[in-house]
Scaffold this motif. Sequence first.
Motif, mmCIF file in Angstrom:
data_model
loop_
_atom_site.group_PDB
_atom_site.id
_atom_site.type_symbol
_atom_site.label_atom_id
_atom_site.label_comp_id
_atom_site.label_asym_id
_atom_site.label_seq_id
_atom_site.Cartn_x
_atom_site.Cartn_y
_atom_site.Cartn_z
ATOM 1 N N ASN A 1 75.664 -11.411 48.339
ATOM 2 C CA ASN A 1 76.509 -12.492 47.847
ATOM 3 C C ASN A 1 77.694 -11.933 47.074
ATOM 4 N N THR A 2 78.878 -12.413 47.390
ATOM 5 C CA THR A 2 80.099 -11.984 46.706
ATOM 6 C C THR A 2 81.037 -13.174 46.566
ATOM 7 N N SER A 3 81.570 -13.358 45.360
ATOM 8 C CA SER A 3 82.638 -14.342 45.107
ATOM 9 C C SER A 3 82.379 -15.705 45.736
ATOM 10 N N ASN A 4 81.227 -16.272 45.432
ATOM 11 C CA ASN A 4 80.868 -17.618 45.888
ATOM 12 C C ASN A 4 80.711 -17.710 47.401
ATOM 13 N N THR A 5 80.432 -16.605 48.034
ATOM 14 C CA THR A 5 80.072 -16.593 49.445
ATOM 15 C C THR A 5 78.825 -15.732 49.590
ATOM 16 N N GLY A 6 78.142 -15.875 50.732
ATOM 17 C CA GLY A 6 77.021 -14.984 50.958
ATOM 18 C C GLY A 6 75.815 -15.683 51.552
ATOM 19 N N ALA B 1 84.579 -19.367 50.323
ATOM 20 C CA ALA B 1 84.382 -19.414 48.872
ATOM 21 C C ALA B 1 84.729 -20.780 48.288
ATOM 22 N N ASP B 2 85.720 -21.458 48.852
ATOM 23 C CA ASP B 2 86.222 -22.693 48.253
ATOM 24 C C ASP B 2 85.687 -23.959 48.905
ATOM 25 N N HIS B 3 84.772 -23.820 49.837
ATOM 26 C CA HIS B 3 84.216 -25.004 50.508
ATOM 27 C C HIS B 3 82.706 -24.850 50.648
ATOM 28 N N ASP B 4 81.998 -25.955 50.504
ATOM 29 C CA ASP B 4 80.542 -25.948 50.654
ATOM 30 C C ASP B 4 80.178 -26.162 52.124
ATOM 31 N N PHE B 5 80.499 -25.169 52.916
ATOM 32 C CA PHE B 5 80.189 -25.169 54.340
ATOM 33 C C PHE B 5 79.122 -24.108 54.589
ATOM 34 N N SER C 1 76.414 -27.440 58.164
ATOM 35 C CA SER C 1 76.540 -28.573 57.242
ATOM 36 C C SER C 1 77.730 -28.365 56.321
ATOM 37 N N TYR C 2 78.238 -29.487 55.851
ATOM 38 C CA TYR C 2 79.378 -29.458 54.924
ATOM 39 C C TYR C 2 79.173 -30.544 53.885
ATOM 40 N N GLY C 3 79.435 -30.193 52.629
ATOM 41 C CA GLY C 3 79.290 -31.169 51.550
ATOM 42 C C GLY C 3 80.446 -31.103 50.572
ATOM 43 N N TRP C 4 80.707 -32.209 49.939
ATOM 44 C CA TRP C 4 81.731 -32.283 48.893
ATOM 45 C C TRP C 4 81.284 -33.309 47.870
ATOM 46 N N SER C 5 81.569 -33.018 46.600
ATOM 47 C CA SER C 5 81.184 -33.965 45.562
ATOM 48 C C SER C 5 82.186 -33.926 44.428
ATOM 49 N N GLY C 6 82.302 -35.042 43.754
ATOM 50 C CA GLY C 6 83.106 -35.146 42.551
ATOM 51 C C GLY C 6 82.370 -35.987 41.534
ATOM 52 N N GLY C 7 82.284 -35.495 40.298
ATOM 53 C CA GLY C 7 81.588 -36.238 39.259
ATOM 54 C C GLY C 7 80.087 -36.120 39.316
ATOM 55 N N LEU C 8 79.586 -35.115 40.046
ATOM 56 C CA LEU C 8 78.131 -34.971 40.159
ATOM 57 C C LEU C 8 77.522 -34.430 38.874
ATOM 58 N N ASP C 9 78.266 -33.567 38.162
ATOM 59 C CA ASP C 9 77.742 -32.926 36.960
ATOM 60 C C ASP C 9 77.977 -33.806 35.732
ATOM 61 N N TRP C 10 77.333 -33.435 34.643
ATOM 62 C CA TRP C 10 77.499 -34.113 33.366
ATOM 63 C C TRP C 10 78.930 -33.910 32.860
ATOM 64 N N ASN C 11 79.506 -34.939 32.232
ATOM 65 C CA ASN C 11 80.826 -34.859 31.622
ATOM 66 C C ASN C 11 80.669 -35.033 30.117
ATOM 67 N N ALA D 1 79.927 -36.640 49.653
ATOM 68 C CA ALA D 1 80.030 -36.739 51.110
ATOM 69 C C ALA D 1 79.270 -35.573 51.714
ATOM 70 N N PHE D 2 78.551 -35.852 52.807
ATOM 71 C CA PHE D 2 77.740 -34.808 53.432
ATOM 72 C C PHE D 2 77.689 -35.049 54.938
ATOM 73 N N ALA D 3 77.792 -33.956 55.698
ATOM 74 C CA ALA D 3 77.680 -34.035 57.157
ATOM 75 C C ALA D 3 76.831 -32.873 57.642
#
Length: 582
Positions: free
Chosen positions: A389-394, A429-433, A456-466, A477-479
Amino acid sequence: MSRYYSRGWITPAKHNLRPRLLLATTASLTAISFAVSAGADDDPRPVEQRRAEARSQLEQSGCAIALPALEAVADASRTALDYIAAAECAVETGNAAQASEAFWQAVIYRHQLDYAQRAYVFRSLGYQAEAAGEFSRSAIGWNEAAEITNAPFDELMAARAARLDGRPQSGAARLQRIEMAELSGPDLALYFEERALVMADTQLAAAAMYLARAIEIEDRPYRRFQRGLFLQQAGDERAALAEFGSALQSDPRNVDILLSTAYSAQRGGDANLAADLFERVLAIDPSRSAVREDLGYALLQSDREDEAASAFRAAILDPAMREGETADERDARIYRLRRQVEQLERSTYGFVFASYRDGSAPNSINLPETGPNETQLGGEFGWRPDAFNTSNTGLTLFGRSYVSADPGTITLNEDTLQLGLGARWKPLADHDFYLAAERMIAGGDQARDAWLLRASYGWSGGLDWNPNESSWNYTTAFADLAYIPDDPEFLSAYASIRQGRRFRTGDRWTVTPYLTGVAQWSDDTFQIRERLEVGPGVVFSHWFDESETSAPRQRLDLEMEYRFGVGDTDDEAFIARAVWHF
């Protein structure tokens, strides 16, 4: 002061407030001079005696001690030469503002000076006023010096002073009047530098070219640095980095050059160099707290994750706020860094879930990776080896299992026990694919032994605590595409979306109402099935297991949905899930 109008230095007062201010300043200074002189006349000693004593003090004790006496003599005598003596002493002590004031007083009495002395006073005023940041006064000095001498260098300095005084067009016009052939050496280099600076706002490429000519004549670190900034603004990051590097060789402890070189290296993809330079900045100036965060991200980019976590922890523990930052903005930034530390220190993950769907019955529309129906119990555990694993990939290695309930009940049927071992690869690194390969292992008679391939691919906003907001947007969103090549061959597709809003109900507690849509399609070789459902839902969430420098590591979610079939899907269903993420 009216002579400045006839010489073109300033525009009429109705168009420009500067002459009014300068006239007022001159009048005030003259009045102060007379007032001080009146007080000084109370001293019974003759001015000549006091001047001699001041000069004797200067010879014996130096400027730092003698300067007040020299200023008092000048205020008493009101002679330009005495003000010049006080100004020169102030220059020696390094007090540019005091020197500028004394030379300004000498200007007031310039009628007492000859041609050479007036030129000297105006030039000295120009130098010292610029050093003190008094650019309007500096412009007066160099303008008058140029009028007296007609020397190309004085004209060049007048152009420079006009630019510093916020009048770049006036500076550019003066530069045009200079015969370049009359300049040589450092003066010619300064000419090219000024040409670059007055056109930098509109012609970056030309400005960089003129600075290159200045550097050819006289190579100075600040010119390399400035040219690097021009090249960077023009989008030539590689050339900018080369200039920053050259400047740094000549001035290795200049923090501005170090930071510009670091940011340029980071944008250019040399994260290791950027991290090393950020560390040098902190060694020179530990108070630059913002650099600790930049250091952390550079270390993260260069796959030095343990060091990155240490840098982020240091930034988290630093209570200082950045310039212009509010308390809430600081809290949000610190929480983001704490989440980054939590992710860096985590090499494993897991979740356990229990789900229920009323009326759930065996059918072929469920995905092969989720069992025969949606009423089930299961979990997954994964490990991300550092070596892969390197830099958010792996690569992630995982194992999972789940067992489904009998149709129409909540009684788990052990014959549906499905196990799986696989590997999941994240190439971007920049996408949850993710791309995954899994060996499905039958734990019961109704499970499968087969290979499962997924994308698979996923994206989220506001999932974590603020930490700052009482409510915030929530979107996921998830596919997923899944394929079993074994007999019988199976192909399926799945997509889901949620849109809602989280509401804080307590410390680390939220309730999130949302709308959801789910679409499924499958082809099991024998027939094709589809399902499309929409409906409202709500999820109750709680985050826990945190530290001062690490965000919560665990979360509990309790979800409830009521879905309506759309189109050919005519059923309705109540769905509930409980998920423990750890």
